[in-house]
Design a protein around this motif. Structure first.
Motif, PDB file in Angstrom:
ATOM      1  N   ASP A  89      22.386  18.841 -23.882  1.00  0.00           N
ATOM      2  CA  ASP A  89      22.944  18.920 -25.231  1.00  0.00           C
ATOM      3  C   ASP A  89      24.463  18.970 -25.186  1.00  0.00           C
ATOM      4  O   ASP A  89      25.153  18.334 -25.997  1.00  0.00           O
ATOM      5  N   LYS A  90      24.990  19.725 -24.232  1.00  0.00           N
ATOM      6  CA  LYS A  90      26.444  19.816 -24.100  1.00  0.00           C
ATOM      7  C   LYS A  90      27.043  18.467 -23.715  1.00  0.00           C
ATOM      8  O   LYS A  90      28.051  18.032 -24.284  1.00  0.00           O
ATOM      9  N   VAL A  91      26.399  17.799 -22.752  1.00  0.00           N
ATOM     10  CA  VAL A  91      26.887  16.494 -22.315  1.00  0.00           C
ATOM     11  C   VAL A  91      26.847  15.504 -23.475  1.00  0.00           C
ATOM     12  O   VAL A  91      27.786  14.742 -23.702  1.00  0.00           O
ATOM     13  N   ALA A  92      25.736  15.525 -24.239  1.00  0.00           N
ATOM     14  CA  ALA A  92      25.603  14.606 -25.368  1.00  0.00           C
ATOM     15  C   ALA A  92      26.695  14.836 -26.408  1.00  0.00           C
ATOM     16  O   ALA A  92      27.268  13.881 -26.946  1.00  0.00           O
ATOM     17  N   ALA A  93      26.989  16.118 -26.699  1.00  0.00           N
ATOM     18  CA  ALA A  93      28.021  16.436 -27.688  1.00  0.00           C
ATOM     19  C   ALA A  93      29.395  15.998 -27.201  1.00  0.00           C
ATOM     20  O   ALA A  93      30.190  15.423 -27.965  1.00  0.00           O
ATOM     21  N   LEU A  94      29.678  16.251 -25.935  1.00  0.00           N
ATOM     22  CA  LEU A  94      30.984  15.865 -25.391  1.00  0.00           C
ATOM     23  C   LEU A  94      31.112  14.354 -25.273  1.00  0.00           C
ATOM     24  O   LEU A  94      32.176  13.791 -25.552  1.00  0.00           O
ATOM     25  N   ASP A  95      30.024  13.682 -24.867  1.00  0.00           N
ATOM     26  CA  ASP A  95      30.052  12.220 -24.805  1.00  0.00           C
ATOM     27  C   ASP A  95      30.245  11.615 -26.191  1.00  0.00           C
ATOM     28  O   ASP A  95      30.829  10.547 -26.331  1.00  0.00           O
TER      29      ASP A  95
END
Length: 233
Positions: A89-95
């Motif tokens: 979820d963090k990676v998706a938000a940052l991406d």
């Protein structure tokens, strides 16, 4: 001074929204709150905050999709505050374009520190993207995805709108056929310059007084186009 800095809170949980409002207001930031994505987008466009605090679990749109939407027209710092603690979820938000990610529950001091860092980085960039552009009798509002001519809304296709948006963001600059193709169609279409010519011709019919002799969307022969006489708001 903090009193000149505007922070938008997009959060549907009322207790957390109130807490963030009090916390930021207590440090002299101006604060506006939105309980859903639709209102958040309107405030982001019309109020022009310096920073956005955004929850992912919104009632009308997933927060990651909202981040992508905001990133399509503004580089305002976005700090995601969410109960989702999976790395994916963090990676998706940052991406998607978020500047930072804070997992609930969080400490006030940590949040304030991250706010200060995001604001400092943004201030150094000095690349604030306008949200409204005007040329001739046409006004383009990127936040609301609305184009008006003579104060009446006109309908553009998705492709026409995306071309116009790209020209507005790069107003006064020459943008090549390849740059437009990559931005609007993707990397696999960079050799199809005739796509751009066809859609620009259609766009001119909708926004130029005389499409055969355009005053604003100018052709740079063999290169691309330039949008001129643009006022940024």
């Amino acid at each position: 001074m903090n009193s000149e800095i505007k922070i938008l809170v997009i959060e549907d949980e009322l207790p957390i929204s109130r807490f963030l409002n009090v916390l930021m207001g207590g440090h002299d930031y101006q604060v506006q709150t939105a309980e859903n994505a639709k209102l958040g987008q309107q405030l982001a466009a019309n109020w022009s905050p310096h920073l956005i605090l955004l929850d992912l679990g919104l009632p009308d749109m997933d927060g990651i999709d909202l981040v992508k939407e905001l990133r399509s027209w503004t580089n305002t710092p976005i700090i995601v505050i969410s109960a989702r603690n999976k790395e994916s979820d963090k990676v998706a938000a940052l991406d998607a374009g978020a500047n930072d990610y804070l997992t609930k529950p969080f400490g006030s001091d940590e949040l304030l520190a991250r706010v200060r860092v995001a604001l400092r980085m943004f201030a150094r960039e000095t690349l604030t993207t306008p949200t409204r552009f005007s040329f001739g009798n046409t006004t383009v509002d990127l936040g609301l995805k609305m184009v008006k001519r003579n104060n009446e809304q006109i309908k553009l296709t998705k492709t026409e709108y995306n071309i116009l948006k790209y020209l507005c963001v790069n107003a006064g600059k020459v943008v090549t056929h390849k740059q437009i193709l990559k931005e609007v169609w993707g990397n696999n279409y960079t050799e199809y310059a005739h796509y751009v010519r066809i859609h620009v011709a259609q766009l001119r019919r909708k926004v130029e007084e005389n499409p055969a002799q355009p005053l604003h969307i100018l052709t740079e022969t063999g290169i691309g186009y330039r949008l001129v006489d643009v006022t940024e708001e």
